[in-house]
Motif scaffolding. Structure first.
Motif, short mmCIF file in Angstrom:
data_model
loop_
_atom_site.label_atom_id
_atom_site.label_comp_id
_atom_site.label_asym_id
_atom_site.label_seq_id
_atom_site.Cartn_x
_atom_site.Cartn_y
_atom_site.Cartn_z
N TYR A 174 0.75 -1.27 0.05
CA TYR A 174 0.14 -0.05 0.02
C TYR A 174 1.01 1.25 -0.04
O TYR A 174 0.22 2.36 -0.07
N GLY A 175 2.18 1.14 0.19
CA GLY A 175 2.98 2.25 -0.04
C GLY A 175 2.78 3.34 1.18
O GLY A 175 3.18 4.55 0.84
N LYS A 176 2.48 2.90 2.42
CA LYS A 176 2.76 3.66 3.43
C LYS A 176 3.39 2.97 4.55
O LYS A 176 3.45 1.69 4.98
N PHE A 177 3.75 4.14 5.53
CA PHE A 177 4.33 3.67 6.86
C PHE A 177 5.80 2.86 6.82
O PHE A 177 6.20 2.32 7.95
N MET A 178 6.29 2.97 5.70
CA MET A 178 7.66 2.58 5.61
C MET A 178 8.43 3.27 4.32
O MET A 178 7.90 3.24 3.17
N PRO A 179 9.58 3.69 4.65
CA PRO A 179 10.12 4.48 3.43
C PRO A 179 10.59 3.64 2.34
O PRO A 179 10.92 2.41 2.64
N SER A 180 10.87 3.80 1.22
CA SER A 180 10.85 3.09 -0.05
C SER A 180 12.30 2.51 -0.50
O SER A 180 12.53 1.77 -1.16
N GLU A 181 13.34 3.55 0.21
CA GLU A 181 14.70 3.39 0.01
C GLU A 181 15.53 3.99 0.99
O GLU A 181 15.01 4.88 1.91
N GLY A 182 16.63 3.65 0.78
CA GLY A 182 17.90 4.54 1.54
C GLY A 182 17.85 4.23 3.04
O GLY A 182 17.48 3.37 3.76
N SER A 183 18.59 5.16 3.67
CA SER A 183 19.09 4.84 5.11
C SER A 183 17.55 4.91 5.93
O SER A 183 17.63 4.29 7.03
N GLU A 184 16.57 5.59 5.43
CA GLU A 184 15.30 5.83 6.19
C GLU A 184 14.82 4.47 6.31
O GLU A 184 14.28 4.02 7.23
N ARG A 185 14.79 4.05 5.13
CA ARG A 185 14.17 2.47 5.14
C ARG A 185 14.79 1.44 5.84
O ARG A 185 14.12 0.74 6.79
N ALA A 186 16.05 1.62 6.03
CA ALA A 186 17.06 0.63 6.66
C ALA A 186 16.78 0.99 8.29
O ALA A 186 16.84 -0.11 8.90
N SER A 187 16.58 2.01 8.54
CA SER A 187 16.25 2.45 10.11
C SER A 187 14.92 1.72 10.54
O SER A 187 15.02 1.29 11.61
N VAL A 188 13.98 1.90 9.70
CA VAL A 188 12.81 1.39 10.11
C VAL A 188 12.73 0.03 10.33
O VAL A 188 12.33 -0.72 11.15
N LEU A 189 13.38 -0.55 9.38
CA LEU A 189 13.56 -2.29 9.14
C LEU A 189 14.39 -2.60 10.41
O LEU A 189 14.33 -3.44 11.10
#
Length: 210
Positions: free
Chosen positions: A78-93
């Motif tokens: 659904y393309g929400k609540f998780m960045p799609s790329e980069g360090s922001e995505r890595a941090s959420v994961l």
């Protein structure tokens, strides 16, 4: 349509909160784990590990168990609540995995021993209380000067919050972790969190954060 198989546990609430935040339609199938309904052969075909939550996406045919995998799948779909790329995505994961590999397992053992079987082993009780307190401290430090766990409100917050909601079971005083307490109350104020907490049914009041 998402078919959600659940019982009122922190791991299931992670997914129901996300579904409510996404605002997508879903059906709930209640499995009473106290009656071993998760061991039914029909559920084994959906969740080979015989644990809730699990989902079936009737639009794609995808069947998933493990709450973290489900959350990543839904956030990506659904393309929400998780960045799609980069360090922001890595941090959420990273913080999602922190919950999956640290807070969840240790707090879950805390439920078993500190809440339901206290005094069986002094060593176990002390070890669990010490480690759970350490993990709350890690979260408190991460939330210093931050509104949410990793950037914007994300699946990391939704994964961690239901576990922290059982702070009383962990013998934790949230007043000792002011950043966690502030975050906890802010997330609790979200209507989707309140609604998702009570899926598949109301199982007591939501703790208010001390």
């Amino acid at each position: 349509m998402i078919q959600l198989y659940a019982w009122p546990t922190p791991n299931c609430r992670k997914v129901s909160i996300l579904l409510e935040e996404l605002g997508v339609p879903y059906d709930v199938h209640t499995l009473d784990i106290g009656q071993d309904e998760q061991f039914a052969p029909s559920f084994l075909a959906i969740s080979p590990n015989n644990k809730v939550p699990a989902i079936v996406d009737t639009e794609t045919g995808v069947t998933l168990f493990e709450s973290g995998a489900i959350m990543i799948y839904l956030a990506e779909k659904y393309g929400k609540f998780m960045p799609s790329e980069g360090s922001e995505r890595a941090s959420v994961l990273q913080w999602l995995m922190w919950q999956m590999g640290g807070l969840g397992p240790m707090a879950g053992q805390g439920h078993h021993y500190l809440k339901f079987n206290p005094g069986v082993s002094d060593y176990t009780d002390t070890r669990l209380k010490t480690e759970i307190a350490r993990l709350y401290g890690v979260l408190n430090t991460q939330l210093e000067g931050a509104e949410f766990v990793s950037g914007d409100y994300s699946i990391a917050d939704m994964a961690i919050w239901p576990w922290v909601s059982r702070y009383e079971w962990h013998q934790v005083d949230l007043n000792a972790y002011p950043n966690v307490q502030k975050w906890y109350r802010a997330v609790l104020a979200r209507p989707a969190v309140q609604k998702g907490y009570h899926v598949p049914h109301v199982a007591g009041d939501i703790p208010q954060g001390g």
